[in-house]
Design a protein around this motif. Sequence first.
Motif, PDB file in Angstrom:
ATOM      1  N   ALA A 176       0.801  -1.438   0.130  1.00 38.04           N
ATOM      2  CA  ALA A 176      -0.058  -0.049   0.029  1.00 38.04           C
ATOM      3  C   ALA A 176       0.784   1.209   0.076  1.00 38.04           C
ATOM      4  O   ALA A 176       1.982   1.306   0.615  1.00 38.04           O
ATOM      5  N   VAL A 177       0.314   2.398  -0.805  1.00 30.86           N
ATOM      6  CA  VAL A 177       1.139   3.634  -0.858  1.00 30.86           C
ATOM      7  C   VAL A 177       0.176   4.351  -0.243  1.00 30.86           C
ATOM      8  O   VAL A 177      -1.010   4.617  -0.632  1.00 30.86           O
ATOM      9  N   ARG A 178       0.506   5.607   0.522  1.00 35.54           N
ATOM     10  CA  ARG A 178      -0.438   6.796   1.061  1.00 35.54           C
ATOM     11  C   ARG A 178      -0.948   7.364  -0.219  1.00 35.54           C
ATOM     12  O   ARG A 178      -0.296   7.560  -1.119  1.00 35.54           O
ATOM     13  N   ARG A 179      -2.112   7.635  -0.032  1.00 37.72           N
ATOM     14  CA  ARG A 179      -2.953   8.167  -1.152  1.00 37.72           C
ATOM     15  C   ARG A 179      -2.396   9.319  -1.756  1.00 37.72           C
ATOM     16  O   ARG A 179      -2.101   9.494  -3.185  1.00 37.72           O
ATOM     17  N   ASP A 180      -1.814  10.389  -1.076  1.00 32.26           N
ATOM     18  CA  ASP A 180      -1.288  11.605  -1.558  1.00 32.26           C
ATOM     19  C   ASP A 180       0.367  11.336  -2.356  1.00 32.26           C
ATOM     20  O   ASP A 180       0.824  12.093  -2.656  1.00 32.26           O
ATOM     21  N   ALA A 181       0.714  10.091  -2.020  1.00 30.65           N
ATOM     22  CA  ALA A 181       2.115   9.617  -2.788  1.00 30.65           C
ATOM     23  C   ALA A 181       1.845   8.625  -3.728  1.00 30.65           C
ATOM     24  O   ALA A 181       2.840   8.251  -4.285  1.00 30.65           O
ATOM     25  N   GLN A 182       0.753   8.300  -4.201  1.00 31.51           N
ATOM     26  CA  GLN A 182       0.398   7.343  -5.416  1.00 31.51           C
ATOM     27  C   GLN A 182       0.978   7.914  -6.628  1.00 31.51           C
ATOM     28  O   GLN A 182       0.738   9.140  -6.916  1.00 31.51           O
ATOM     29  N   ARG A 183       0.919   6.924  -7.622  1.00 33.26           N
ATOM     30  CA  ARG A 183       1.250   7.238  -8.772  1.00 33.26           C
ATOM     31  C   ARG A 183       2.672   7.898  -9.229  1.00 33.26           C
ATOM     32  O   ARG A 183       2.621   8.875  -9.884  1.00 33.26           O
ATOM     33  N   ARG A 184       3.631   7.639  -8.233  1.00 30.74           N
ATOM     34  CA  ARG A 184       4.988   8.354  -8.638  1.00 30.74           C
ATOM     35  C   ARG A 184       5.847   7.006  -8.595  1.00 30.74           C
ATOM     36  O   ARG A 184       7.048   7.192  -8.413  1.00 30.74           O
ATOM     37  N   GLY A 185       5.380   5.914  -8.746  1.00 33.42           N
ATOM     38  CA  GLY A 185       6.358   4.875  -8.969  1.00 33.42           C
ATOM     39  C   GLY A 185       6.797   3.882  -7.556  1.00 33.42           C
ATOM     40  O   GLY A 185       7.519   3.122  -7.825  1.00 33.42           O
ATOM     41  N   ILE A 186       6.217   4.490  -6.369  1.00 34.18           N
ATOM     42  CA  ILE A 186       6.580   3.929  -5.390  1.00 34.18           C
ATOM     43  C   ILE A 186       5.873   2.302  -5.328  1.00 34.18           C
ATOM     44  O   ILE A 186       6.605   1.380  -4.665  1.00 34.18           O
ATOM     45  N   GLY A 187       4.609   2.194  -5.627  1.00 35.55           N
ATOM     46  CA  GLY A 187       3.987   0.815  -5.706  1.00 35.55           C
ATOM     47  C   GLY A 187       4.821  -0.091  -6.594  1.00 35.55           C
ATOM     48  O   GLY A 187       5.380  -1.237  -6.080  1.00 35.55           O
ATOM     49  N   ARG A 188       5.229   0.305  -7.541  1.00 41.48           N
ATOM     50  CA  ARG A 188       6.329  -0.528  -8.602  1.00 41.48           C
ATOM     51  C   ARG A 188       7.328  -0.924  -7.791  1.00 41.48           C
ATOM     52  O   ARG A 188       7.988  -1.977  -7.904  1.00 41.48           O
ATOM     53  N   THR A 189       8.133   0.037  -7.055  1.00 40.26           N
ATOM     54  CA  THR A 189       9.198  -0.172  -6.504  1.00 40.26           C
ATOM     55  C   THR A 189       9.173  -1.222  -5.376  1.00 40.26           C
ATOM     56  O   THR A 189       9.979  -1.984  -5.413  1.00 40.26           O
ATOM     57  N   LEU A 190       8.139  -1.195  -4.724  1.00 42.72           N
ATOM     58  CA  LEU A 190       7.819  -2.323  -3.721  1.00 42.72           C
ATOM     59  C   LEU A 190       7.621  -3.406  -4.231  1.00 42.72           C
ATOM     60  O   LEU A 190       8.231  -4.389  -3.751  1.00 42.72           O
ATOM     61  N   LEU A 191       6.920  -3.726  -5.249  1.00 41.75           N
ATOM     62  CA  LEU A 191       6.710  -5.035  -5.855  1.00 41.75           C
ATOM     63  C   LEU A 191       7.993  -5.774  -6.514  1.00 41.75           C
ATOM     64  O   LEU A 191       8.226  -6.640  -6.343  1.00 41.75           O
ATOM     65  N   GLU A 192       8.718  -4.509  -7.292  1.00 44.64           N
ATOM     66  CA  GLU A 192       9.997  -5.101  -7.719  1.00 44.64           C
ATOM     67  C   GLU A 192      11.165  -5.575  -6.610  1.00 44.64           C
ATOM     68  O   GLU A 192      11.586  -6.746  -6.717  1.00 44.64           O
ATOM     69  N   ALA A 193      11.021  -4.853  -5.276  1.00 43.11           N
ATOM     70  CA  ALA A 193      11.885  -5.349  -4.531  1.00 43.11           C
ATOM     71  C   ALA A 193      11.493  -6.783  -3.992  1.00 43.11           C
ATOM     72  O   ALA A 193      12.084  -7.517  -3.517  1.00 43.11           O
ATOM     73  N   LEU A 194      10.111  -6.955  -3.686  1.00 46.60           N
ATOM     74  CA  LEU A 194       9.344  -8.019  -3.201  1.00 46.60           C
ATOM     75  C   LEU A 194       9.648  -9.180  -4.333  1.00 46.60           C
ATOM     76  O   LEU A 194      10.007 -10.362  -3.716  1.00 46.60           O
ATOM     77  N   LEU A 195       9.582  -9.023  -5.602  1.00 43.93           N
ATOM     78  CA  LEU A 195       9.790 -10.023  -6.380  1.00 43.93           C
ATOM     79  C   LEU A 195      11.454 -10.351  -6.639  1.00 43.93           C
ATOM     80  O   LEU A 195      11.532 -11.588  -6.570  1.00 43.93           O
ATOM     81  N   ALA A 196      12.154  -9.307  -6.359  1.00 44.20           N
ATOM     82  CA  ALA A 196      13.588  -9.595  -6.444  1.00 44.20           C
ATOM     83  C   ALA A 196      14.002 -10.349  -5.284  1.00 44.20           C
ATOM     84  O   ALA A 196      14.986 -11.401  -5.417  1.00 44.20           O
ATOM     85  N   GLU A 197      13.451 -10.275  -3.875  1.00 42.17           N
ATOM     86  CA  GLU A 197      13.781 -11.007  -2.665  1.00 42.17           C
ATOM     87  C   GLU A 197      13.396 -12.353  -3.032  1.00 42.17           C
ATOM     88  O   GLU A 197      13.874 -13.336  -2.464  1.00 42.17           O
ATOM     89  N   ALA A 198      12.036 -12.539  -3.481  1.00 40.63           N
ATOM     90  CA  ALA A 198      11.566 -13.992  -3.600  1.00 40.63           C
ATOM     91  C   ALA A 198      12.556 -14.822  -4.659  1.00 40.63           C
ATOM     92  O   ALA A 198      12.933 -16.023  -4.390  1.00 40.63           O
ATOM     93  N   ALA A 199      12.978 -13.998  -5.840  1.00 44.33           N
ATOM     94  CA  ALA A 199      13.787 -14.768  -6.547  1.00 44.33           C
ATOM     95  C   ALA A 199      15.218 -15.195  -6.085  1.00 44.33           C
ATOM     96  O   ALA A 199      15.639 -16.180  -6.428  1.00 44.33           O
ATOM     97  N   ARG A 200      15.482 -14.165  -5.142  1.00 42.92           N
ATOM     98  CA  ARG A 200      16.904 -14.668  -4.480  1.00 42.92           C
ATOM     99  C   ARG A 200      16.869 -15.680  -3.636  1.00 42.92           C
ATOM    100  O   ARG A 200      17.910 -16.467  -3.345  1.00 42.92           O
ATOM    101  N   ARG A 201      15.530 -15.979  -3.194  1.00 39.67           N
ATOM    102  CA  ARG A 201      15.397 -17.053  -2.315  1.00 39.67           C
ATOM    103  C   ARG A 201      14.856 -18.291  -3.126  1.00 39.67           C
ATOM    104  O   ARG A 201      14.607 -19.202  -2.466  1.00 39.67           O
ATOM    105  N   GLY A 202      14.852 -18.019  -4.371  1.00 33.48           N
ATOM    106  CA  GLY A 202      14.676 -19.268  -5.450  1.00 33.48           C
ATOM    107  C   GLY A 202      13.073 -19.528  -5.597  1.00 33.48           C
ATOM    108  O   GLY A 202      12.784 -20.709  -6.114  1.00 33.48           O
ATOM    109  N   VAL A 203      12.330 -18.597  -5.393  1.00 33.34           N
ATOM    110  CA  VAL A 203      10.890 -18.792  -5.342  1.00 33.34           C
ATOM    111  C   VAL A 203      10.581 -18.322  -6.910  1.00 33.34           C
ATOM    112  O   VAL A 203      10.979 -17.640  -7.755  1.00 33.34           O
ATOM    113  N   ARG A 204      10.038 -19.604  -7.702  1.00 34.00           N
ATOM    114  CA  ARG A 204       9.603 -19.471  -9.080  1.00 34.00           C
ATOM    115  C   ARG A 204       8.271 -19.287  -9.281  1.00 34.00           C
ATOM    116  O   ARG A 204       7.812 -19.057 -10.305  1.00 34.00           O
ATOM    117  N   LYS A 205       7.377 -18.997  -8.198  1.00 36.90           N
ATOM    118  CA  LYS A 205       5.846 -19.007  -8.502  1.00 36.90           C
ATOM    119  C   LYS A 205       5.355 -18.326  -7.274  1.00 36.90           C
ATOM    120  O   LYS A 205       5.708 -18.440  -6.122  1.00 36.90           O
TER     121      LYS A 205
END
Length: 80
Positions: A5-34
Amino acid sequence: MQNIAVRRDAQRRGIGRTLLEALLAEAARRGVRKVLLEVAVDNGPAQKLYGAYGFEAVGLRRGYYQPSNTDALVMMRQDD
Ligand SMILES: CC(C)(COP(=O)(O)OP(=O)(O)OC[C@H]1O[C@@H](n2cnc3c(N)ncnc32)[C@H](O)[C@@H]1OP(=O)(O)O)[C@@H](O)C(=O)NCCC(=O)NCCS
């Protein structure tokens, strides 16, 4: 992780995308494929974000969100 979640007044600036990318990168680092997630059927912005990262709808959980009784779309991203 339970929620992105991103605070409403900070949305649409790429923060959600950055959070999701960090999450997926950490999952990949741990060998998660799905990766699976739930998102409310009426949450177009989040579905669009997930779709841009390869998540596809694979199911529906009826009444997943309470007390609104909103259905959740199950989305999945799989490395091949
Ligand atoms: C979903 C959420 C986390 C996105 O965060 P954000 O920082 O605004 O997202 P970003 O700025 O990184 O946007 C990434 C992409 O998501 C999509 N998107 C985000 N907000 C959108 C909106 N209001 N309408 C349409 N698409 C949207 C777009 O594809 C966007 O890419 P673009 O800006 O290049 O078009 C944010 O809207 C939020 O906190 N919502 C409330 C909580 C929530 O629903 N969390 C998800 C629960 S599953």
